[in-house]
Write a protein that holds these residues in place. Structure first.
Motif, PDB file in Angstrom:
ATOM      1  N   GLU B 196       0.816  -1.223   0.000  1.00  0.00           N
ATOM      2  CA  GLU B 196       0.000   0.000   0.000  1.00  0.00           C
ATOM      3  C   GLU B 196       0.839   1.258   0.000  1.00  0.00           C
ATOM      4  N   ILE B 197       1.653   1.370  -1.040  1.00  0.00           N
ATOM      5  CA  ILE B 197       2.559   2.508  -1.179  1.00  0.00           C
ATOM      6  C   ILE B 197       1.898   3.602  -2.012  1.00  0.00           C
ATOM      7  N   SER B 198       2.115   4.836  -1.614  1.00  0.00           N
ATOM      8  CA  SER B 198       1.600   5.986  -2.372  1.00  0.00           C
ATOM      9  C   SER B 198       2.615   7.120  -2.258  1.00  0.00           C
ATOM     10  N   ASP B 199       2.247   8.300  -2.764  1.00  0.00           N
ATOM     11  CA  ASP B 199       3.202   9.410  -2.670  1.00  0.00           C
ATOM     12  C   ASP B 199       3.270   9.979  -1.256  1.00  0.00           C
ATOM     13  N   ALA B 200       2.488   9.433  -0.337  1.00  0.00           N
ATOM     14  CA  ALA B 200       2.605   9.833   1.064  1.00  0.00           C
ATOM     15  C   ALA B 200       3.502   8.881   1.855  1.00  0.00           C
ATOM     16  N   THR B 201       3.960   7.800   1.218  1.00  0.00           N
ATOM     17  CA  THR B 201       4.790   6.808   1.910  1.00  0.00           C
ATOM     18  C   THR B 201       6.183   7.372   2.202  1.00  0.00           C
ATOM     19  N   VAL B 202       6.690   7.061   3.395  1.00  0.00           N
ATOM     20  CA  VAL B 202       8.070   7.415   3.752  1.00  0.00           C
ATOM     21  C   VAL B 202       8.779   6.114   4.105  1.00  0.00           C
ATOM     22  N   PHE B 203       9.621   5.643   3.186  1.00  0.00           N
ATOM     23  CA  PHE B 203      10.278   4.342   3.354  1.00  0.00           C
ATOM     24  C   PHE B 203      11.690   4.532   3.895  1.00  0.00           C
ATOM     25  N   LEU B 204      11.986   3.811   4.962  1.00  0.00           N
ATOM     26  CA  LEU B 204      13.318   3.837   5.551  1.00  0.00           C
ATOM     27  C   LEU B 204      14.146   2.696   4.957  1.00  0.00           C
ATOM     28  N   ASN B 205      15.184   3.057   4.222  1.00  0.00           N
ATOM     29  CA  ASN B 205      16.051   2.046   3.596  1.00  0.00           C
ATOM     30  C   ASN B 205      16.967   1.455   4.675  1.00  0.00           C
ATOM     31  N   GLU B 241      16.054   7.278  15.651  1.00  0.00           N
ATOM     32  CA  GLU B 241      16.072   8.729  15.431  1.00  0.00           C
ATOM     33  C   GLU B 241      15.425   9.099  14.106  1.00  0.00           C
ATOM     34  N   LEU B 242      15.756   8.342  13.055  1.00  0.00           N
ATOM     35  CA  LEU B 242      15.228   8.670  11.719  1.00  0.00           C
ATOM     36  C   LEU B 242      13.725   8.430  11.626  1.00  0.00           C
ATOM     37  N   ILE B 243      13.276   7.336  12.217  1.00  0.00           N
ATOM     38  CA  ILE B 243      11.834   7.040  12.153  1.00  0.00           C
ATOM     39  C   ILE B 243      11.052   8.150  12.842  1.00  0.00           C
ATOM     40  N   GLU B 244      11.544   8.563  14.005  1.00  0.00           N
ATOM     41  CA  GLU B 244      10.852   9.626  14.741  1.00  0.00           C
ATOM     42  C   GLU B 244      10.864  10.933  13.953  1.00  0.00           C
ATOM     43  N   GLN B 245      12.043  11.261  13.432  1.00  0.00           N
ATOM     44  CA  GLN B 245      12.247  12.561  12.792  1.00  0.00           C
ATOM     45  C   GLN B 245      11.520  12.662  11.449  1.00  0.00           C
ATOM     46  N   GLU B 246      11.575  11.597  10.644  1.00  0.00           N
ATOM     47  CA  GLU B 246      11.009  11.656   9.286  1.00  0.00           C
ATOM     48  C   GLU B 246       9.627  11.026   9.212  1.00  0.00           C
ATOM     49  N   ARG B 247       9.137  10.507  10.327  1.00  0.00           N
ATOM     50  CA  ARG B 247       7.820   9.840  10.360  1.00  0.00           C
ATOM     51  C   ARG B 247       7.757   8.714   9.323  1.00  0.00           C
ATOM     52  N   CYS B 248       8.759   7.871   9.312  1.00  0.00           N
ATOM     53  CA  CYS B 248       8.786   6.750   8.372  1.00  0.00           C
ATOM     54  C   CYS B 248       7.642   5.784   8.674  1.00  0.00           C
ATOM     55  N   ASP B 249       6.956   5.349   7.633  1.00  0.00           N
ATOM     56  CA  ASP B 249       5.853   4.387   7.834  1.00  0.00           C
ATOM     57  C   ASP B 249       6.092   3.057   7.110  1.00  0.00           C
ATOM     58  N   ARG B 250       7.232   2.923   6.441  1.00  0.00           N
ATOM     59  CA  ARG B 250       7.642   1.649   5.851  1.00  0.00           C
ATOM     60  C   ARG B 250       9.136   1.497   6.124  1.00  0.00           C
ATOM     61  N   ALA B 251       9.592   0.268   6.216  1.00  0.00           N
ATOM     62  CA  ALA B 251      11.001   0.017   6.506  1.00  0.00           C
ATOM     63  C   ALA B 251      11.327  -1.418   6.152  1.00  0.00           C
ATOM     64  N   PHE B 252      12.591  -1.804   6.332  1.00  0.00           N
ATOM     65  CA  PHE B 252      12.954  -3.216   6.241  1.00  0.00           C
ATOM     66  C   PHE B 252      13.718  -3.536   7.517  1.00  0.00           C
ATOM     67  N   LEU B 253      13.051  -4.196   8.440  1.00  0.00           N
ATOM     68  CA  LEU B 253      13.626  -4.462   9.753  1.00  0.00           C
ATOM     69  C   LEU B 253      13.476  -5.935  10.093  1.00  0.00           C
ATOM     70  N   THR B 254      14.602  -6.578  10.390  1.00  0.00           N
ATOM     71  CA  THR B 254      14.585  -7.995  10.768  1.00  0.00           C
ATOM     72  C   THR B 254      14.350  -8.105  12.279  1.00  0.00           C
ATOM     73  N   PRO B 255      13.968  -9.281  12.742  1.00  0.00           N
ATOM     74  CA  PRO B 255      13.701  -9.443  14.179  1.00  0.00           C
ATOM     75  C   PRO B 255      14.878  -9.027  15.078  1.00  0.00           C
ATOM     76  N   PRO B 256      16.146  -9.353  14.751  1.00  0.00           N
ATOM     77  CA  PRO B 256      17.222  -8.906  15.645  1.00  0.00           C
ATOM     78  C   PRO B 256      17.296  -7.378  15.760  1.00  0.00           C
ATOM     79  N   THR B 257      17.046  -6.691  14.624  1.00  0.00           N
ATOM     80  CA  THR B 257      17.087  -5.229  14.658  1.00  0.00           C
ATOM     81  C   THR B 257      15.946  -4.683  15.504  1.00  0.00           C
TER      82      THR B 257
END
Lengths: 517, 517
Positions: B196-205, B241-257
């Protein structure tokens, strides 16, 4: 390197047979088909088509109303590499005869109920050589049964056409845009995202399937493994019954139809919450592919030449224009008459490039050169960029009247009425109407001494052009307003006759495909 | 007929420049680029690439960590018709040297920080002929500035490659799958729908961009006009810090992270509600392209050879398998060794066809014949159909260990350890681990009189293969369990050494691309 393969509609059916064999594909009256059954039927139809001489590139005409048989024919044609051309049965027989000549079909599937008389007139003037099969008779079942279950899985090329769809932008009669396998595949993905379609979707085919307005959702629902519910034609009571019974959550409903449904539920209770969750009848709104069910936002521009939607406003950041921004499937530019990019705010012609764009016009190679320049399809529609880059549809380059969901070219009606013996001059305008959006009005200068009536002129038109194009209002005038060069001054004509409400004039409106919300 | 046009990544950038000029495209440290600015930079990079001899089909290697420069390079390469190959900097220099030789690049963009030593070793053995540009130095800015602003808009063919991505299914060293313009376009649409990606999506690489696990979301976010936020490498505090600051709503995060982030917020408050709305830290879960944010459901199978996702469970009706059903972009079959379709429940090889499937292997034309049969890509993975047609990934045909998000072939580690003077025989297994999923364990039969230690063997491995492949556990055994034919009995070896938790063994797991939820 390995050859790139696309997914044709036939491939999609094959995959559904493997991955979704028992999911419901089709509901049409007493007929219920799973995806396994639909693919089996499509294989038989494909084989039966081939046995009757249908080859790669052959045209197959559907001359009927809504039916699951049109969907299975499209899937079968995709497997056989043929092109399905659904005719607009509401057009005048003379126009339809021209369309049929352009299509030069190998086979015609026709319907007797309600439109048998029209079919008969068209067939009488049609060239020999096509095989005609009656779709609403045992003859069709025998046709399907004559096919075999084998599926040769011959791959199609991405740019081969699979559909021919009649467009609003006319050029001497009906014109059908050829849509490719890749175009339909990509459009189904785009509509799937815009309209949030999945294998749980139940789409009610409640607009005419010869228009992309409905057909994009039919095909996107099929592509995503959802259920297509068919109704032969728009009947508000039957719509209420089907939505309640099948729990339809997507449909194609114009404002007049929704208004009629509201009147029905005032008399008898129906549970239509699958379509309008949490809304009272007074809050019901029209439903089209331009409505995103999560955000509740809508607004779009499109045309058949680009397989449906071109811009969309229902997702993401709110754009400045109610028509939104281009879908991720298409490039859009706005060009001035010299082919230069317009500045924001400057009106120019909308032009398109991308995989959903038509690969040509049926039987009209002359139009390829006229409509394409430097690889860009020229839409024949005017638009502008807002400052934020979003796109506003302004108006068709030739004026268009939109009554219900039908596009009516004033010139079409004018040419017809000018042939009436009592008419000296005529100008046709669209008058705003709360029920139909607009209705057709004729401004007429009679020949000396004549007094033509609305009844006479409407009857005259009905015999020559589609009934929905006939004038519903008449105003006798002394002269048609004209500009200095003698050309009709359409703005002055509107002022004289109360014209207005043309597509693009109101901020919340949509383009050719979608309807006003 | 008119030629069908696709949308390349370069075309998408051109359209964003027109339709979304001021929307935020990129955030990377102090760098913030609008889509207008990103397209301008991509034009300059494309022109600078051409000036250094990059042509249609040339390879351009990215030998660095995550950066917006990799995205602009991919867009620029798309405009120039070139192929970007991002190297996995965590691999051993000897493997990377082989990969570089296969890529035979015209240019290499390399990073000094953290990986400069590895780069130096690889470069020392590389063939002459490529231009090397340091990406994290003024040299790169000068490179960009040397380009011009013109955009020649030369169209690309749909089946030309634009990316070379190193895959898990190895065959004598690192192997990169070539992904086409059409494949990337279609995959971005599919991931856009799934996630559900759109031009409002903020993806954290927040995963490595040389893996499709992250890169599919980078490109889908770009394609839909959203914002890509880059972090050089996974650092839990910086992620918070980045998620808070940029309001990221998508990411790629593994369980250890995610576990590490939980520990961080126990000490210091961060608002991560944009990513996990309404959830307490104890409820946080991993985030990948296989998670649908509306349904909260996930589960998928994929591999780089099909540009990312192949099956998906997050939408529509709940499938019998936690891996779901094929995306609407791909055909899947399960074949027995004779190439016949398996019955439901019968394990066979997963094979794929469709526009997202690789168009070949970089520098390895011999693999085209090996991996493709009758137009179907053979995945090297075992799977089965559930009764409802959904697909269960079972295991790689060659056993694979999955530690964090890295794929480790036991044979790779075994070949290395077998060269140690104290090792007579070795078998490598994966042992379940709550933090990493699995860890690498070596079962070793020493040469007579030798007593190899874990420290010795790990050090030996670290010098020869990627550090993440080194054994973390050692068990000295009298003999490696073998079957009647002399082949290693891997099941018995697992029993002996406590092995288990291999990809595909647990019902909620995902395939090569996505990680376990």
């Amino acid at each position: 390197m390995v050859a790139s393969q696309i997914l044709s509609l036939g491939d999609v059916a094959r995959e559904h047979r493997r991955s979704r064999p028992e999911l419901p594909a089709v509901v049409d009256g007493d007929v219920r088909l799973s995806y396994r059954e639909l693919d089996t039927r499509a294989n038989r139809v494909a084989s039966a088509l081939r046995a009757r001489g249908v080859e790669r590139g052959s045209r197959v005409v559907w001359f009927g109303q809504n039916s699951f048989k049109l969907l299975e024919l499209i899937v079968a044609a995709s497997k056989a590499g043929a092109v399905v051309v659904p005719l607009n049965w509401r057009e005048h027989p003379a126009s339809l005869a021209g369309a049929l000549a352009d299509a030069d079909p190998r086979m015609v599937f026709w319907q007797d109920e309600e439109i048998g008389e029209t079919v008969g007139k068209v067939r009488a003037s049609a060239a020999e050589g096509a095989t005609w099969i009656q779709a609403d008779a045992a003859e069709y079942d025998e046709f399907v049964a004559s096919g075999t279950d084998t599926d040769d899985e011959e791959p199609v090329r991405h740019d081969e056409p699979v559909l021919g769809i009649y467009t609003a932008t006319k050029d001497n009669g009906l014109t059908a845009a050829l849509l490719s396998h890749l175009g339909i595949f990509v459009e189904s993905l785009a509509v799937g995202r815009a309209n949030e379609i999945s294998d749980a979707t139940v789409f009610l085919n409640s607009g005419p399937m010869f228009h992309m307005g409905t057909l994009v959702s039919t095909l996107a629902t099929f592509h995503h493994g959802g259920t297509n519910v068919f109704l032969r034609r728009v009947e508000p009571l039957a719509l209420c019954e089907l939505i309640e019974q099948e729990r339809c959550d997507r449909a194609f409903l114009t404002p007049p139809t929704v208004a009629a449904m509201r009147e029905i539920v005032a008399e008898r209770q129906f549970d239509l919450s699958s379509l309008w969750p949490g809304l009272e009848p007074g809050q019901w709104h029209s439903v089209t592919p331009s409505l995103n069910p999560t955000t509740g936002r809508s607004g779009s521009y499109g045309q058949s030449e680009i397989a449906g939607l071109g811009t969309f406003a229902g997702l993401g950041r709110a754009p400045g224009s109610p028509f939104g921004r281009p879908l991720p499937t298409v490039q859009v530019r706005i060009l001035d008459p010299e082919g230069r990019e317009c500045e924001p705010g400057q009106v120019g012609e909308l032009v398109f490039r991308g995989p959903t764009v038509t690969v040509g016009f049926l039987g009209r190679p002359d139009l390829d050169e006229k409509r394409f320049r430097n690889g860009w399809l020229h839409s024949g529609d005017l638009g502008l960029r807002e400052i934020d880059g979003s796109i506003r549809f302004v108006a068709p380059m030739g004026r268009l009247i939109k009554s219900a969901s039908e596009n009516i070219h004033p010139a079409d009606v004018e040419r017809c009425l000018a042939g009436h013996p009592a008419v000296k001059e005529v100008c046709v305008i669209g008058v705003p109407d709360t029920h139909w959006g607009q209705v057709v009005k004729a401004l007429v200068v009679p020949v000396d001494g004549a007094t033509p009536t609305l009844e006479e002129l409407a009857g005259f038109a009905r015999e020559r052009i589609a009934s929905f194009k006939k004038p519903r209002l008449l105003q006798i005038v002394d002269a048609i307003p004209r500009g200095p060069g003698g050309q009709v001054d359409r703005a002055a004509a509107d002022e004289l006759g109360g014209g207005g409400g043309y597509p693009g004039e109101h901020s919340g409106s949509a383009g050719h495909v979608a309807v006003r919300q």
